[in-house]
Design an enzyme around this catalytic site. Structure first.
Site, mmCIF file in Angstrom:
data_model
loop_
_atom_site.group_PDB
_atom_site.id
_atom_site.type_symbol
_atom_site.label_atom_id
_atom_site.label_comp_id
_atom_site.label_asym_id
_atom_site.label_seq_id
_atom_site.Cartn_x
_atom_site.Cartn_y
_atom_site.Cartn_z
ATOM 1 C CD GLU A 155 49.700 22.582 11.626
ATOM 2 O OE1 GLU A 155 50.033 22.524 12.815
ATOM 3 O OE2 GLU A 155 50.262 21.917 10.729
ATOM 4 N N GLY A 181 53.119 22.070 8.342
ATOM 5 C CA GLY A 181 53.386 21.182 7.210
ATOM 6 C C GLY A 181 54.843 20.804 7.100
ATOM 7 C CD GLU A 224 50.842 18.277 8.974
ATOM 8 O OE1 GLU A 224 50.884 19.314 8.275
ATOM 9 O OE2 GLU A 224 49.773 17.762 9.325
ATOM 10 C CB ALA A 264 50.812 24.783 4.366
HETATM 11 N N1 T1G Z 1 53.299 30.866 5.012
HETATM 12 C C1 T1G Z 1 53.489 32.042 4.359
HETATM 13 N N2 T1G Z 1 54.268 33.046 4.824
HETATM 14 C C2 T1G Z 1 54.877 32.842 5.990
HETATM 15 C C3 T1G Z 1 54.734 31.661 6.739
HETATM 16 C C4 T1G Z 1 53.891 30.644 6.189
HETATM 17 N N3 T1G Z 1 53.731 29.470 6.787
HETATM 18 N N4 T1G Z 1 55.474 31.782 7.866
HETATM 19 C C5 T1G Z 1 56.052 32.990 7.819
HETATM 20 N N5 T1G Z 1 55.698 33.629 6.703
HETATM 21 C C6 T1G Z 1 56.166 34.954 6.277
HETATM 22 C C7 T1G Z 1 55.719 36.038 7.229
HETATM 23 O O1 T1G Z 1 54.425 36.484 6.895
HETATM 24 C C8 T1G Z 1 56.782 37.092 6.984
HETATM 25 O O2 T1G Z 1 56.465 37.709 5.759
HETATM 26 C C9 T1G Z 1 58.041 36.263 6.739
HETATM 27 O O3 T1G Z 1 57.582 34.964 6.344
HETATM 28 C C10 T1G Z 1 58.911 36.123 7.962
HETATM 29 O O4 T1G Z 1 58.073 35.608 8.999
HETATM 30 C C11 T1G Z 1 49.115 21.688 6.110
HETATM 31 C C12 T1G Z 1 47.899 23.773 7.317
HETATM 32 C C13 T1G Z 1 58.675 30.484 11.054
HETATM 33 C C14 T1G Z 1 58.719 31.117 13.487
HETATM 34 O O5 T1G Z 1 52.046 28.553 11.521
HETATM 35 O O6 T1G Z 1 55.686 30.987 13.080
HETATM 36 O O7 T1G Z 1 51.350 24.168 7.708
HETATM 37 O O8 T1G Z 1 56.129 40.026 6.649
HETATM 38 O O9 T1G Z 1 58.277 37.627 10.478
HETATM 39 O O10 T1G Z 1 59.828 36.095 13.281
HETATM 40 O O11 T1G Z 1 49.150 21.123 8.380
HETATM 41 O O12 T1G Z 1 57.200 32.935 10.621
HETATM 42 O O13 T1G Z 1 58.348 39.348 5.702
HETATM 43 O O14 T1G Z 1 56.336 39.595 4.206
HETATM 44 O O15 T1G Z 1 57.247 35.471 11.319
HETATM 45 O O16 T1G Z 1 61.665 34.808 12.057
HETATM 46 C C15 T1G Z 1 51.864 26.328 9.923
HETATM 47 C C16 T1G Z 1 54.154 30.363 10.824
HETATM 48 C C17 T1G Z 1 51.213 26.838 8.675
HETATM 49 C C18 T1G Z 1 54.363 28.888 11.157
HETATM 50 C C19 T1G Z 1 59.677 32.621 11.747
HETATM 51 N N6 T1G Z 1 53.071 27.064 10.188
HETATM 52 N N7 T1G Z 1 55.377 31.113 10.829
HETATM 53 O O17 T1G Z 1 59.465 33.749 12.544
HETATM 54 O O18 T1G Z 1 59.714 35.590 10.826
HETATM 55 S S1 T1G Z 1 49.700 26.012 8.330
HETATM 56 C C20 T1G Z 1 53.059 28.158 10.974
HETATM 57 C C21 T1G Z 1 56.031 31.411 11.996
HETATM 58 C C22 T1G Z 1 50.206 24.432 7.938
HETATM 59 C C23 T1G Z 1 49.641 22.079 7.463
HETATM 60 C C24 T1G Z 1 49.159 23.394 7.959
HETATM 61 C C25 T1G Z 1 57.227 32.309 11.877
HETATM 62 C C26 T1G Z 1 58.570 31.592 12.035
HETATM 63 P P1 T1G Z 1 56.834 39.265 5.563
HETATM 64 P P2 T1G Z 1 58.251 36.134 10.496
HETATM 65 P P3 T1G Z 1 60.236 35.111 12.247
#
Ligand code: T1G
Length: 689
Positions: free
Chosen positions: A125, A102, A105, A63
């Site tokens: 999450e 998500g 999911e 998400a």
């Molecule tokens: N939402 C918004 N921005 C995100 C994002 C996300 N989920 N993931 C990454 N970004 C942005 C990050 O802030 C950065 O921005 C850029 O993308 C590159 O990220 C309903 C509730 C995928 C392994 O927890 O683990 O889904 O600094 O530097 O090192 O059940 O990003 O460039 O402006 O980390 O190559 C669950 C979070 C969400 C995964 C890539 N998902 N992301 O790593 O790049 S909650 C996560 C990561 C959810 C549902 C629930 C990593 C990555 P900027 P990065 P990276």
């Protein structure tokens, strides 16, 4: 369609492609066209199957975390998955890069999942203080079984494609053109007349689930929660998948999610997610980094060996330099032993161990560092020694090689001045054990060149560290605040608190351990040496060190460690020493409460953080949070000291600091102007530019 979702046709298979750089987060501007596409394709008679894929470097990474805390814009992910599960034709998720949160999911809403060999899949999450809110806690157990789902969701750790295939999370793993193979897979599902059942209706992995074994594992995991709510909620929701009908379990998952997403702990952990990324951004994105092909490490002791491993683990060839062949052999043997332990634990393969060891070259000749692009020293923490080392490096290192110091406290400007190339000198302060701890303070000296700084920050990220750029002062950010946190420790003991009482306050707060246990673990002699170098004293700790009680490594420090045990036991000798020292100083012991301990340890630490911001030693308050969470174990559920100060309330902190300043006259309680400004404005961001 839209810029973020497109549909193409491959014969009877429709391919829905999400394109929302950089990580295909399921933002509203993706969800809306995605829902429209699925509804249309569901009813299209000439569409026999649907593939959902992503453009760019990864499948949906979750998400859009930036949307949390704002009003939900429909359709939300749950609505999209609900539509997916009404589609009476094979749906296939084509996963490359990462399918996280998500994203996974969404894939669980499909009948099938196929993955690229390099893909990773997970529900992280919990690391954001949440639980999977799109049905992950009730669908994942239906594919991989309750126990594996429990471990995946409570740890938040992704698994690779091979493990996902073995577990039943994906149906096929491909090399090469993933979408083409996903289309072929979908077509075969159609022509082969393969049955396809929505995951929500697949209950075979739940039938006969061993609830007792589940509860046992859940109880084990709960012990590590240390006050965090999300891991407990995750386990409860996965358990509901076993005991409740699907729709009921899904409804409870939603209730748990809504409660967590509005709570302080998730706000704190989402703050840290973005803070870590912000900290790693350095001014001037277009700065050309220097090429780092080989790293030199001077010193093969605990720190040097750990640093060398950190670079080798990141795939960098390392030249490890020591003063003697014996010291070098000892260092290399320790490194080999450390890798052997990882292999024995199953966290490293034999091949990976061999590959990493092959990256090492040992030497006792500075001349062998001439081909290194970055050389870092981890020699004795004394300025004279550091200056001598840098003088020698200046003579042998190639032009534009980055010369880094691992000093924990010392003035990097002074170290840089011992070379003819201060522009190439930077601090890279690793935390012990250097191959494990995430934090890397990148110390920007006055004359450090921007490209040298940018290269060091990027290199840190490449070896899996969390870099934070800090300025030059004694102890930089972390250790300077650690000194503030500990400055009242002795006074608290002399006035009546015990080491175990103070440590308990810290562990109840969520720290992995308290300051006295930490001191015994690290070695009391380190602080003792530091105090002596600065002409400072600490009556109790100095006496312990003079008597040879350095902590775990000598079997006793503030605590006793019987027969080599690492479990701290109260030390009657220390309690007697405290009483004697208090009597010598005419201090009558009194009962000291939890609040007072927090006010005299954590509040001065926040105050020091405000001074660090005033002096621009840290660029932003969130950088300080990143330092403390990744370098010292500050509880993630409190977001770091500066975020927690906002939760605690600036006025409350100021009021108590003023009280202790009035009562003791000590400078650590003198409130920093920036802290008063933060209290007035309610945010560090408003006041610390
Ligand atoms: N939402 C918004 N921005 C995100 C994002 C996300 N989920 N993931 C990454 N970004 C942005 C990050 O802030 C950065 O921005 C850029 O993308 C590159 O990220 C309903 C509730 C995928 C392994 O927890 O683990 O889904 O600094 O530097 O090192 O059940 O990003 O460039 O402006 O980390 O190559 C669950 C979070 C969400 C995964 C890539 N998902 N992301 O790593 O790049 S909650 C996560 C990561 C959810 C549902 C629930 C990593 C990555 P900027 P990065 P990276």
């Amino acid at each position: 369609m839209s810029n973020f979702v497109s549909v193409t046709r491959e014969g009877g298979v429709a391919v829905v492609t999400i394109d929302n750089p950089p990580v295909n987060a399921l933002s509203f501007h993706v969800r809306e066209p995605l829902m429209q596409a699925l509804v249309l394709l569901r009813d299209e008679p000439d569409v026999a199957a649907i593939v959902i894929a992503c453009a760019g470097r990864t499948f949906v990474a979750g998400a859009d975390i930036t949307e949390f805390g704002k009003p939900v814009q429909q359709p939300d992910l749950r609505a999209i998955i609900a539509v997916l599960e009404t589609i009476a034709k094979p749906t296939v998720a084509a996963i490359h890069g990462t399918a996280l949160g998500g994203g996974l999911e969404l894939a669980l809403g499909c009948h099938f999942r196929v993955a690229d060999t390099g893909a990773r899949l997970g529900l992280p999450e919990v690391k954001l203080g949440l639980l999977p809110g799109g049905g992950g806690t009730v669908r994942l157990p239906r594919l991989v079984g309750p126990l594996k789902a429990l471990n995946m969701i409570v740890s938040g750790t992704p698994i690779d494609a091979a493990e996902a295939l073995a577990a039943g999370l994906v149906d096929a793993v491909f090399d090469g053109d993933l979408v083409a193979q996903a289309v072929r897979f979908a077509s075969e599902m159609v022509t082969g007349g393969e049955p396809f059942t929505p995951v929500c209706d697949r209950n075979d992995r739940l039938a006969g689930a061993d609830l007792a074994a589940f509860d046992k594992q859940a109880a084990e995991l709960a012990k590590k929660a240390r006050g965090l709510e999300a891991p407990i909620a995750c386990a409860q929701s996965v358990r509901n998948a076993i005991t409740l009908p699907f729709d009921e379990a899904l409804a409870v998952e939603r209730e748990l999610f809504v409660k967590l997403v509005g709570g302080d702990q998730s706000r704190a952990q989402r703050h840290l997610f973005f803070a870590e990324r912000e900290a790693a951004k350095i001014p001037g994105k277009d700065i050309v980094r220097r090429r780092i092909a080989r790293v030199g490490v001077i010193g093969a002791g605990t720190m040097g060996g750990g640093i060398a491993m950190a670079f080798a683990n990141g795939g960098y060839p390392v030249t490890l330099l020591e003063t003697s062949r014996e010291a070098l052999e000892r260092g290399l043997a320790t490194i080999e032993k450390n890798y052997a332990v990882s292999v024995a634990r199953g966290s490293l393969s034999e091949d990976a161990k061999r590959q990493r060891l092959d990256l090492f070259k040992g030497s006792t000749d500075y001349g062998d560092l001439a081909d290194c692009d970055l050389i870092i020293e981890a020699v004795f923490e004394e300025m004279a020694v550091k200056r001598e080392v840098f003088g020698r490096l200046d003579a042998v290192a190639k032009s534009r090689a980055i010369l880094a110091t691992n000093t924990s406290y010392l003035d990097v400007n002074e170290i840089a001045a011992s070379t003819s190339r201060p522009q190439d000198v930077v601090g890279m302060h690793f935390f012990s054990p250097a191959n494990v701890m995430k934090l890397l303070e990148i110390v920007r000296a006055e004359r450090t060149a921007p490209d040298a700084l940018a290269t060091a920050v990027e290199l840190a990220r490449r070896i899996g560290k969390v870099p934070v750029v800090v300025g030059v002062c004694h102890g930089f950010v972390g250790n300077r605040m650690l000194a503030a946190r500990g400055s009242e420790s002795e006074a608290l003991l002399l006035e009546g608190a015990t080491p175990q009482q103070i440590d308990q306050v810290f562990t109840d707060f969520g720290w992995p351990m308290g300051p006295f246990q930490m001191g015994d673990l690290a070695g009391l002699d380190i602080g003792w040496r530091n105090r002596k170098a600065r002409g400072q004293t600490a009556a109790i700790a100095d006496t312990l060190c003079e008597q040879g009680h350095f902590g775990q490594k000598t079997g006793s420090g503030f605590y006793r460690y019987e027969n080599g045990s690492r479990t701290p036991a109260p030390n009657p000798e220390v309690e007697a020493l405290i009483r004697d020292k208090a009597a010598e100083k005419g201090i009558a012991p009194r009962a000291i409460g939890t609040e007072e301990i927090i006010e005299r340890t954590l509040y001065p630490m926040i105050n020091e953080g405000a001074k660090i911001l005033e002096e621009k030693i840290a660029a932003r308050a969130s950088d300080i949070d990143v330092v403390w969470v990744n370098g010292y174990g500050f509880p993630v559920g409190k977001g770091g000291p500066m975020f927690w100060a906002g939760l605690e309330g600036g006025d409350k902190i100021i009021g108590r600091l003023d009280h202790w300043h009035e009562r003791t006259g000590k400078d650590i309680f003198r409130v920093a102007p920036l802290l008063r400004q933060m209290a007035a404005s309610g945010s560090w961001e408003d006041v610390a530019s």
